[in-house]
Write a protein that holds these residues in place. Structure first.
Motif, short mmCIF file in Angstrom:
data_model
loop_
_atom_site.label_atom_id
_atom_site.label_comp_id
_atom_site.label_asym_id
_atom_site.label_seq_id
_atom_site.Cartn_x
_atom_site.Cartn_y
_atom_site.Cartn_z
N SER A 93 87.73 41.52 22.09
CA SER A 93 88.32 40.36 21.41
C SER A 93 88.94 39.38 22.40
CB SER A 93 89.37 40.86 20.41
OG SER A 93 89.96 39.79 19.74
N LEU A 94 89.67 39.91 23.36
CA LEU A 94 90.29 39.06 24.38
C LEU A 94 89.23 38.36 25.23
CD1 LEU A 94 92.82 38.02 25.82
CD2 LEU A 94 92.73 40.07 27.27
N LEU A 95 88.23 39.10 25.68
CA LEU A 95 87.18 38.50 26.52
C LEU A 95 86.45 37.39 25.77
CD1 LEU A 95 85.68 41.68 28.23
CD2 LEU A 95 87.25 40.00 29.24
N LYS A 96 86.13 37.63 24.50
CA LYS A 96 85.43 36.61 23.71
C LYS A 96 86.28 35.37 23.50
CE LYS A 96 82.15 39.39 21.07
NZ LYS A 96 81.79 39.84 19.71
N SER A 97 87.60 35.55 23.42
CA SER A 97 88.49 34.39 23.22
C SER A 97 88.69 33.59 24.51
CB SER A 97 89.84 34.84 22.66
OG SER A 97 90.62 35.48 23.66
N ARG A 98 88.49 34.24 25.65
CA ARG A 98 88.77 33.58 26.94
C ARG A 98 87.53 33.05 27.67
NH1 ARG A 98 94.00 35.22 28.98
NH2 ARG A 98 95.24 35.26 27.08
N PHE A 99 86.36 33.61 27.38
CA PHE A 99 85.16 33.26 28.15
C PHE A 99 84.04 32.82 27.22
CE2 PHE A 99 87.49 36.58 30.48
CZ PHE A 99 87.79 35.88 31.64
N ALA A 100 83.22 31.89 27.71
CA ALA A 100 82.14 31.32 26.89
C ALA A 100 80.99 32.29 26.67
CB ALA A 100 81.63 30.04 27.55
N SER A 101 80.71 33.14 27.66
CA SER A 101 79.55 34.02 27.55
C SER A 101 79.91 35.44 27.99
CB SER A 101 78.42 33.47 28.43
OG SER A 101 77.27 34.27 28.32
N VAL A 102 79.91 36.36 27.02
CA VAL A 102 80.25 37.75 27.28
C VAL A 102 79.16 38.64 26.70
CG1 VAL A 102 81.94 39.59 26.87
CG2 VAL A 102 82.72 37.23 27.19
N GLU A 103 78.67 39.58 27.49
CA GLU A 103 77.68 40.56 27.03
C GLU A 103 78.35 41.94 27.04
OE1 GLU A 103 73.45 42.49 28.56
OE2 GLU A 103 74.11 40.58 29.40
N ILE A 104 78.22 42.66 25.94
CA ILE A 104 78.86 43.97 25.79
C ILE A 104 77.80 45.05 25.59
CG2 ILE A 104 80.42 45.35 24.36
CD1 ILE A 104 81.88 43.11 25.85
N VAL A 105 77.95 46.15 26.32
CA VAL A 105 77.12 47.34 26.11
C VAL A 105 78.08 48.52 25.93
CG1 VAL A 105 75.38 48.89 27.08
CG2 VAL A 105 75.24 46.43 27.52
#
Length: 166
Positions: free
Chosen positions: A139-151
């Protein structure tokens, strides 16, 4: 009442066992939220950690059906047991500026996760946190960065020796 249920299984480490276990869930329309498998100290035995969201009646059916399988050595309900649990997750932050990279390093430090790779415009984090803590990080990464990939991998759990849990 629907709630997250956790089961640990000791199974014979042989070809087709994973397919039979997952087939049981699919055949009965039980939802598998998470499933991890790995060998134990005895290479002929694997341990599975399974999370399913279901009601009490369905959960009892799942346990009974797993106990009937020849390849299943032991079924343990971990739902209300003190356990230690971690989930493996990788988070790739892409299209990073230098400021973004610095922020990614700060976040990694706060969450106690490792930066395992860095590129010209990306940062790769390795996380071994609880599912809840990984959710907070995402949630934090998605709110702070435009492009996040999660595995994400499934969670693994072991019964607590003391009274602390999760």
């Amino acid at each position: 009442m629907m709630k997250n249920r956790w089961i640990a299984l000791y199974v014979e480490n042989q070809v087709g066992v994973l397919a039979k276990i997952s087939g049981l869930f699919a055949g009965k329309s039980y939802n598998l939220e998470s499933l991890t498998v790995g060998t134990t100290e005895d290479e002929s035995v694997s341990r599975m950690t399974i999370r399913s969201t279901c009601d009490d009646r369905t959960f009892e059916q799942i346990k009974k059906q797993l106990n009937r399988m020849v390849e299943v050595i032991k079924v343990m309900d971990l739902t209300d047991t003190p356990i230690h649990m971690k989930e493996v997750m990788f988070a790739k932050i892409k299209k990073c500026s230098d400021e973004d990279k610095a922020e990614a390093f700060r976040i990694a430090d706060v969450f106690n996760v490792h930066v395992i790779d860095i590129g010209e415009n990306s940062v790769l984090l390795e996380c071994m946190l609880t599912e809840h803590r990984n959710n907070e990080l995402i949630s934090l990464l998605k709110s702070r960065f435009a492009s996040v990939e999660i595995v994400r991998g499934g969670a693994v759990a072991i019964e607590s020796i003391s009274t602390s849990c999760r």
